[in-house]
Enzyme design. Structure first.
Site, PDB file in Angstrom:
ATOM      1  N   ARG A 123     114.012  32.185  52.872  1.00  0.00           N
ATOM      2  CA  ARG A 123     112.854  33.051  52.983  1.00  0.00           C
ATOM      3  C   ARG A 123     112.622  32.998  54.477  1.00  0.00           C
ATOM      4  NH1 ARG A 123     108.126  30.572  50.901  1.00  0.00           N
ATOM      5  NH2 ARG A 123     107.112  32.810  51.519  1.00  0.00           N
ATOM      6  N   LYS A 189     111.755  19.809  48.523  1.00  0.00           N
ATOM      7  CA  LYS A 189     112.207  20.972  48.085  1.00  0.00           C
ATOM      8  C   LYS A 189     113.898  20.732  47.037  1.00  0.00           C
ATOM      9  CE  LYS A 189     112.731  25.678  49.371  1.00  0.00           C
ATOM     10  NZ  LYS A 189     112.199  26.798  50.157  1.00  0.00           N
ATOM     11  N   ARG A 325      98.222  19.529  53.206  1.00  0.00           N
ATOM     12  CA  ARG A 325      98.057  18.811  54.360  1.00  0.00           C
ATOM     13  C   ARG A 325      97.658  17.407  53.809  1.00  0.00           C
ATOM     14  NH1 ARG A 325      92.987  19.727  56.707  1.00  0.00           N
ATOM     15  NH2 ARG A 325      92.437  21.495  55.383  1.00  0.00           N
TER      16      ARG A 325
HETATM   17  C1  BTN Z   1     113.920  29.674  50.003  1.00  0.00           C
HETATM   18  O1  BTN Z   1     113.989  29.662  51.402  1.00  0.00           O
HETATM   19  O2  BTN Z   1     113.421  28.804  49.485  1.00  0.00           O
HETATM   20  C2  BTN Z   1     114.964  30.686  49.313  1.00  0.00           C
HETATM   21  C3  BTN Z   1     116.280  30.152  49.307  1.00  0.00           C
HETATM   22  C4  BTN Z   1     117.333  31.067  48.298  1.00  0.00           C
HETATM   23  C5  BTN Z   1     118.567  30.433  48.491  1.00  0.00           C
HETATM   24  C6  BTN Z   1     119.613  31.530  47.573  1.00  0.00           C
HETATM   25  S1  BTN Z   1     121.096  30.871  47.210  1.00  0.00           S
HETATM   26  C7  BTN Z   1     121.661  32.243  46.417  1.00  0.00           C
HETATM   27  C8  BTN Z   1     120.954  33.398  47.034  1.00  0.00           C
HETATM   28  N1  BTN Z   1     121.722  34.056  48.263  1.00  0.00           N
HETATM   29  C9  BTN Z   1     121.490  33.830  49.171  1.00  0.00           C
HETATM   30  O3  BTN Z   1     121.558  34.217  50.424  1.00  0.00           O
HETATM   31  N2  BTN Z   1     120.079  33.060  49.206  1.00  0.00           N
HETATM   32  C10 BTN Z   1     119.590  33.043  47.816  1.00  0.00           C
END
Ligand code: BTN
Length: 328
Positions: A123, A189, A325
């Protein structure tokens, strides 16, 4: 990936030592060509041990994704909802793969897993680290018979289905969701979701739903990850079968997409709220204009927008980045 490299991985995945000479004979290449291939695999963050007089091995071996095994976790009805499931070796991004091939794909749903992504997307323009044969990288292209406004809250619903998958492995209460869709374990995460809208017309739209779920992040990848992270194996302290995780995840995702298509986010609001890690906590929120606001997390509204209690009252946000926070 070349056929020779594929063969080499298939041999080394048993975790046993294989001499350079034997590998060369089986692959029909010289020993120095074997060495070059091994070097190439090492750049994929695969741990390859090399011992004089013994040869090469991947300590612990490797489990590769298998379509048959993954499908065995899906009911006939769930399988029937997907036109095709692909397992790819090494591609830039599973989301991009489905987005770029949209025109070529008739009006049906597709799923695609990759063993490795070279340009995994996160993201807000971030990179998603995606080493070979260690985690789950899955994208699903889903057709909705609604216009895009009906998809509000979709990524939050997907986060719920990831937690449902993880509940097969743990009963811990330390697993939850940080708005909008970060799946965290002990505030680290574990999984991320990237939903990208694709083609749309008046009464239908398509979305590519990408999920990255850490299963067994290799040591060599740690240096590239810029946020606190967790993986399923360190959470459960057991060896986890990636095909099982992949199958359970896809099965929960398909159920979620069917329910979402029929009932929208409304069907998931309550569950999401029970998993909300930010409720009642002091929060910093960076909004879409990159402004930082502080307040107390007050859950979500029925569209899945974040509610922040500020000195000027409760404000709602449809996008942004939230961090909890730490109180002194
Ligand atoms: C985030 O930033 O939290 C989202 C991560 C999403 C990763 C997945 S892996 C499969 C799919 N292909 C990608 O390029 N991104 C998503």
């Amino acid at each position: 990936m070349t056929e020779t490299l594929k063969k080499l991985i298939t041999i080394l995945k048993d975790g046993e030592f294989h001499s350079g000479e034997q590998l060369g004979k089986t692959l029909g290449v010289t020993r120095s060509a074997v060495w070059k291939l091994i070097k190439q695999l090492s750049t994929w963050d695969l741990e390859i041990e090399s011992v004089t007089n013994k040869g090469y091995r991947i300590p612990g071996g490797l489990t590769l994704l298998s379509k048959e095994k993954i499908l065995s976790f899906l009911s006939f009805d769930q399988q029937a909802r997907l036109e095709k499931i692909e397992i790819l070796d090494n591609i830039p991004s599973t989301n991009d793969y489905l987005l770029h091939s949209l025109q070529a794909r008739p009006n049906k749903n597709y799923a695609c897993f990759a063993e490795k992504q070279t340009h995994g997307k996160g993201r807000r323009g971030r990179t998603w680290i995606a080493p070979f044969a260690k985690n789950i990288y899955l994208s699903v292209l889903w057709r909705f018979p609604q216009d895009p406004s009906a998809l509000s809250g979709l990524s939050l619903a997907i986060a719920v289905s990831i937690i449902e998958t993880l509940k097969h492995y743990t009963t811990t209460q330390e697993l939850g969701i940080k708005w909008p869709n970060d799946v965290l374990y002990k505030n680290h995460k574990l999984a991320g979701i990237l939903v990208e809208l694709a083609g749309e017309s008046n009464d239908n739209c398509s979305a590519v739903i990408g999920v990255g779920l850490n299963v067994d992040m290799p040591n060599a990848s740690h240096q590239y990850i810029t946020q606190p992270w967790a993986d399923l194996q360190n959470m459960t302290q057991t060896i986890v079968d990636r095909n099982e995780v992949a199958g359970l995840l896809l099965s929960h995702l398909v159920n979620t997409l069917i329910l979402f298509q029929n009932q929208g986010f409304h069907a998931f609001t309550e569950k999401w709220q029970t998993l909300d890690l930010t409720l009642g906590k002091p929060i910093s929120l960076t909004n879409s204009a990159s402004e930082k606001l502080q307040g107390i997390g007050r859950g979500i509204n029925e569209q899945g927008h974040f509610l922040l209690e500020t000195p000027c009252g409760i404000k709602s946000f449809s996008s942004g980045e939230v961090s909890i926070r730490l109180s002194n």
